[in-house]
Each structure stands twice: as structure tokens, then as C-alpha cells.
Design a protein around this motif. Structure first.
Motif, PDB file in Angstrom:
ATOM      1  N   THR A 107      51.347  18.761  50.374  1.00 48.67           N
ATOM      2  CA  THR A 107      51.311  20.184  50.695  1.00 48.67           C
ATOM      3  C   THR A 107      50.150  20.867  49.978  1.00 48.67           C
ATOM      4  N   ALA A 124      54.271  27.770  56.877  1.00 48.54           N
ATOM      5  CA  ALA A 124      55.255  28.040  55.823  1.00 48.54           C
ATOM      6  C   ALA A 124      56.656  28.085  56.419  1.00 48.54           C
ATOM      7  N   THR A 161      57.703  24.463  57.269  1.00 48.78           N
ATOM      8  CA  THR A 161      57.917  23.594  56.115  1.00 48.78           C
ATOM      9  C   THR A 161      59.050  24.072  55.219  1.00 48.78           C
ATOM     10  N   TYR A 200      61.097  19.021  51.899  1.00 47.05           N
ATOM     11  CA  TYR A 200      59.927  19.762  52.360  1.00 47.05           C
ATOM     12  C   TYR A 200      59.931  21.184  51.815  1.00 47.05           C
ATOM     13  N   GLN A 214      57.171  22.619  49.256  1.00 50.34           N
ATOM     14  CA  GLN A 214      56.304  23.744  49.616  1.00 50.34           C
ATOM     15  C   GLN A 214      56.445  24.899  48.634  1.00 50.34           C
TER      16      GLN A 214
END
Length: 599
Positions: free
Chosen positions: A414, A445, A448, A517, A521
Motif C-alpha cells: 500500500t 481508499a 481497500t 487490507y 491501508q
């Protein structure tokens, strides 16, 4: 230079020349010899064994793993390269069977270690060097470990159970052919080719893309749904009924060594921030001249141009963004290309999606992607190369401690995407394309963070509903409710999206993986903010996180960087960064034509 990088198929020659090469049989024989040597050590395992003797057992086990990982990894990569290849399918099944047999024959080592008394374990762990965290993590599983005979039966069961379900799902879905109409001409395409059109400037093409996706998957939805149901029933039977875990997701949390309460906090903070993205989609609708987005329009481009990148320049763009951060990262990423470990072309039968596969610490990882020339494909390349760099930085660890846990595994990938976007924004002179990139950051965004968090919420509820007897259509209804909560009234939801859950391979491949994820992120948003504030002073701390690999607990690795993942404020901090980005977009003036239309 850029011309050196061309679309193509990877080489697996660093593993084996071919499935039927004599080197494969030699590796199988070598694995057998190493397993026999380990079995001969069984009488030596005792609470008073010497430290040097114990380390020798660990080193022998590590050597066996590295040998077998080559076989297992080759099988997986050959199957991903062409999921319809009968020889690859057969070899993968053979290696899955062999994996179960190897694990069963060496299981006594793990069981002995888990049952060892605390004092003896502490003494031996203190002498184990880089193996220490793997040993610590094993002992965490002690309350959920069964007898050797039962553990062996479970390993054998999984070959024709869970593993077979995954293979069946992949074989079915990767043979799908999709059709779209272009000016009266119907074109056949793969999944990867189809999904490029969800970003079409034409709203009807975006809708047609999703309708075709759900038409094809919908034909097999009853079967795909049953595969998922059986996967979840098997998961519960083994992990809750036999092992005693208190919830299905707790199994994944323990394997990640992330406390249950941390995952609960992460998901709850994500849930509370759903209105932030709803606000964003109302803004995007205004920019597109719509009263409300349809779910078909979520990834609609903001620029009128349909910018495309040639593969060679795209690779150089990614590598240069890595080099600007740290020349060493660029050098590591180039190694993946120099050794021809990238499968980048789009073709029928190839596994959909993208991944980075690290087979064994001494080997350069392999990257699979299907490059279509979109900005999103460039970002995907940066993402997977970030994984490769992460794994190469951690390659000095043992086979048991090199791989980071799933939540930390998304850190470098990321971060790599964010470095790339910064580079693209710095180079792009077209105001429309720059605006499109800024909107894409928010789109990504959502994809994720919030989307994955709601996937995890769906998985958590679906597992309970399946246990209570839910049908496939009941799960589709549950998924529709999940979407309604995510989007509120900001997006128009069509009924066909209730089938989206059968399209998500992670649910079958790796249950309860997806929250990693969102974890990664939000973590990277915090790290990237530190990078922008501190500049080069930040780099050593970040590189230490990557170089740790899986050699320590994720919470301890992050504590060394000043991050407390138990804190709601930490997770909210990532959303605060996104809120700032949204406010910047909201401050942009609408084009005159749209202002007039809104007046």
C-alpha cells in the motif's frame, strides 16, 4: 530502459524446468530424505535436551521446508499460470497431498513443543535465535491443539476438503468467458479484460460490464454459493467444534497474532466512518452531473480522457517512484524483472486478479498481474512489487519467520501505491488527469478500507447464518443489507449486486483474510503522514518494520514505530487523513457547466 520491459509470461525455471523434469523427482526424493532424518530425531526430543541439539532440529526442519516449498510453490504458480491445464491441476493436487503427508510425519515436533513445560520452553527459546517468534506463536495455539492422530486426520481431510473446494472454485471461475457489445460487435473477453470497462467514461458501458459479470457468475451462483457454504461449515467443524475457538474469525486473528479486541475495534471504527465515504459519493455524483451515483458508477473516471500507459514506461514509473524513496527499494524491485519473475499479460485460463508469491526466503518472489494499461493497472503493479520488496528485505530470516503476518503484509504494498500516486501527480500537467488521480485516491481508499471491512462484517455474519441453516439466496439477502448499510442513500443499489459475494475469491481462498487490507491501508496512512512530516528521518524506522518480516508479533513490531493498534484514536487517525483529502476535493470549484446545471 523502458523498452526492456515487455508484457509476457514469467519463467519458473528458477524452481524447475517443467513439471515432468527429473529435477522435480529429485526434489521429491530429497524432501523424503529430509523428512526421514527429522523422524529419526523423535527420540531425542525431551525437556532436558541441549540448546545446540535443539537448534540443530530447527535447522533441519528449516532445510526440509525450503526444499518442499519449491515443489509446492511451483505447483501453485504453474496452476495460476493456466488454471485449465490438466497437468498443472494434477501436479497441484499431488503436492497438496504431499504437503499433508509431510506435515503429518513431522507433526510430532510441533506437538512436542506445544506440550513442553514453560521453563524448558523458555530455556530453549532463548537459544533459538531467529526461530524464537515462530516458537512463541506455536505455543499460542496450545489450547486449540488436538492429539497427533486427530491432527493427522485433519491434514489428510483438508486435501480433499478445503483445498479441493478452493481448486474447484478457481477452475470454474477462471474458465468464464464474458461478452460485451461495442458498436454492434460482440467481443469475448477474460475477467481482467471485462473489469477494465467498469471505469469506462460511458455510463451504459459501466452498467453493461457489471450486468455481464453477474450474468455469468449468476449462472453458477447456486454452485459457487454451495462451495462457500461447505468451506464455512468445514471451518466451523474443525475450528469451533473440535479445536474450541470461540468464533470463526478468532481462528484468523490467532494465526495473525492480532488480539480479537484489536480487530473488533478496527471494524467498528470503519463502520462508524461509513458516512465519510457516503459524503464522498455525493460529491462525486455532483462532479459527474448526477443526482445520485449508481453502484455501477463507483469507479467512474473524473477526467474526459481515457489515459493509457504502455507497459515499459509504466514499469519505469513504478521503479522510479521506489527509487525516489530509497534506491535500495528500486534495486530490489528490479530484481523481480531481471529474473523474469513477472507474468503480466492477459490471457484466457490465467488466474484472475494479482498476487506476489514468495516461495522461500532465498528466492526472488514471483508477481502475477494482468496489465491493461489503465492507471489502476500501474497502481496494481506498484502494489505487488511493494510486496516483493517487503519479502526481499525480510529474506535474511528463516523459512518460518520471513513472511510477515497478513495485516503487516499489506504495509509495503500500500505504501508503494502511495509513492506511485505522488509521483504521478508530480509529473502530470493535465488538470483533468490530476483531478482524476485525486478522486481515484479516494476510490481506492474505499476499495481497500471500507469495502474490505464490510466484507469482513459480511463474513462474520454469514458464518453464523450458514451454521443456522441459511440458503444461498439468504446469503445474497444478507449481502444486500451489508451494501445498504455501507452506502446509505448516497448510492443507488441494483438487485444484481446482491450476488457480488460469490465473485470474491478471498472468501473461499482465505476466510477472514480481508480485514488485513483495511488494517494495512489505515496503518500506511499513518506511516505516510509521518514520512511527509519527517522526510528522510522516517525511512530507517519504516525499513525496520519491513525487514522484521514475521520475526516478531505485529503489535510489538508496530510498538517500536510508536503505533498502538489497540487505540481507537489510531484507527480514527487514518480516517482523519482521508477526511482532509475529501475536504480538499470539496474545495475544488465545479466546472462552469455543472454549476449552471445545478443552479
Amino acid at each position: 530502459m523502458a523498452a526492456a520491459y515487455t508484457l509476457g509470461v514469467w519463467s519458473l525455471a528458477d524452481l524447475f524446468p517443467s513439471i515432468d523434469a527429473p529435477e522435480v523427482d529429485q526434489a521429491i526424493q530429497r524432501t523424503e530424505q529430509l523428512v526421514l532424518a527429522l523422524e529419526a530425531l523423535r527420540p531425542a526430543l525431551s525437556s532436558d535436551m541441549g540448546e545446540a541439539e535443539f537448534v540443530a532440529v530447527l535447522q533441519a526442519y528449516d532445510a526440509m521446508l525450503r526444499t518442499f516449498f519449491r515443489l509446492e510453490g511451483y505447483a501453485g504458480l504453474a496452476f495460476a499460470q493456466d488454471t485449465q491445464d490438466g497437468q498443472a491441476q494434477s501436479f497441484q493436487a499431488r503436492m497438496q497431498q504431499m504437503a499433508a503427508e509431510v506435515d503429518n510425519r513431522t507433526l510430532f515436533i510441533k506437538l512436542w513443543w506445544k506440550e513442553l513445560d514453560d521453563d524448558a520452553a523458555a530455556r530453549l527459546m532463548a537459544a533459538s535465535g531467529d526461530f524464537a517468534y515462530a516458537l512463541e506463536a506455536l505455543r499460542l495455539q496450545k489450547p486449540y491443539t488436538l492429539s497427533e492422530a486427530v491432527e493427522q486426520v485433519i491434514n489428510l481431510k483438508d486435501v480433499n476438503g478445503a483445498a479441493a473446494l478452493v481448486t474447484l472454485y478457481d477452475s470454474m471461475t477462471n474458465r468464464y468467458v464474458f461478452h460485451l457489445n461495442f458498436d454492434g460487435q460482440v467481443q469475448e473477453m477474460t475477467f481482467a479484460e471485462l473489469m477494465t470497462h467498469r471505469e469506462s467514461p460511458d455510463p451504459e458501458m459501466r452498467a453493461a460490464t457489471y450486468r455481464e459479470l453477474f450474468r455469468v457468475y449468476g449462472q453458477d451462483a447456486p454452485i459457487l454459493g454451495q462451495i462457500y457454504q461447505h468451506r464455512m461449515r468445514d471451518w466451523r467443524s474443525e475450528n469451533l467444534d473440535l479445536r474450541g475457538f470461540h468464533s470463526p474469525i478468532a481462528v484468523r486473528n490467532l494465526s495473525n497474532n492480532i488480539p480479537d479486541e484489536v480487530v473488533d475495534t478496527l471494524l467498528e471504527v470503519c463502520r462508524r466512518n461509513a458516512p465519510l465515504f457516503q459524503r464522498y459519493y455525493r460529491l462525486k455524483a455532483r462532479w459527474l452531473g448526477l443526482d445520485r451515483l449508481r453502484r455501477y458508477d463507483l469507479y467512474a473516471p473524473m477526467a474526459p480522457s481515457d489515459k493509457r500507459y504502455e507497459y515499459g514506461p509504466a514499469v519505469e514509473l513504478v521503479l522510479d517512484s521506489f527509487r525516489q524513496f530509497d534506491p535500495g527499494m528500486d534495486a530490489l524491485a528490479r530484481r523481480v524483472f531481471d529474473q523474469n519473475h513477472v507474468d503480466s499479460e492477459t490471457r484466457r485460463g490465467k488466474r484472475s486478479g494479482a498476487f506476489c508469491a514468495s516461495i522461500s526466503p532465498e528466492l526472488t518472489p514471483w508477481v502475477l498481474t494482468s496489465f491493461q494499461g489503465r492507471p489502476r493497472d500501474v497502481a496494481t503493479l506498484a502494489h505487488e512489487l511493494g510486496h516483493a520488496v517487503h519479502d526481499l528485505l525480510a529474506a535474511h530470516h528463516t523459512a518460518l519467520t520471513a513472511q510477515p503476518s497478513l495485516p503487516l503484509a499489506e504495509t509495503a504494498s500500500t505504501f508503494g501505491e502511495m509513492m506511485l500516486v505522488d509521483r504521478m501527480l508530480a509529473e502530470e500537467s493535465d488538470a483533468d488527469v490530476r483531478r482524476d488521480l485525486l478522486f481515484r485516491q479516494m476510490d481506492d481508499a474505499y476499495a481497500t478500507i471500507l469495502r474490505q471491512a464490510y466484507f469482513a462484517l459480511f463474513e462474520r455474519e454469514a458464518a453464523e447464518r450458514i451454521h443456522a441453516g441459511a440458503r444461498v439466496e439468504d446469503l445474497s439477502g444478507l449481502y444486500a443489507q451489508n451494501l445498504a448499510e455501507q452506502f446509505g442513500d448516497s448510492v443507488e443499489l441494483s438487485d444484481d449486486f446482491s450476488l457480488e459475494w460469490v465473485v470474491v475469491p478471498h472468501f473461499v481462498h482465505t476466510p477472514f483474510y480481508v480485514y488485513a487490507y483495511a488494517f494495512g491501508q489505515l496503518l500506511v496512512l499513518s506511516l505516510y503522514r509521518q514520512y511527509r512530516q519527517e522526510g528522510s528521518a522516517f525511512k530507517p524506522r519504516y525499513l525496520r518494520i519491513l525487514a522484521a518480516g514475521g520475526s516478531d508479533a505485529p503489535t510489538r513490531i508496530l510498538q517500536q514505530a510508536g503505533i498502538d493498534v489497540r487505540s481507537e484514536a489510531f484507527w480514527q487517525g487514518g480516517f482523519d487523513v482521508l477526511r482532509g483529502s475529501l475536504e480538499s476535493l470539496e474545495a475544488l470549484p465545479l466546472p462552469a457547466g455543472l454549476r449552471a446545471a445545478r443552479a
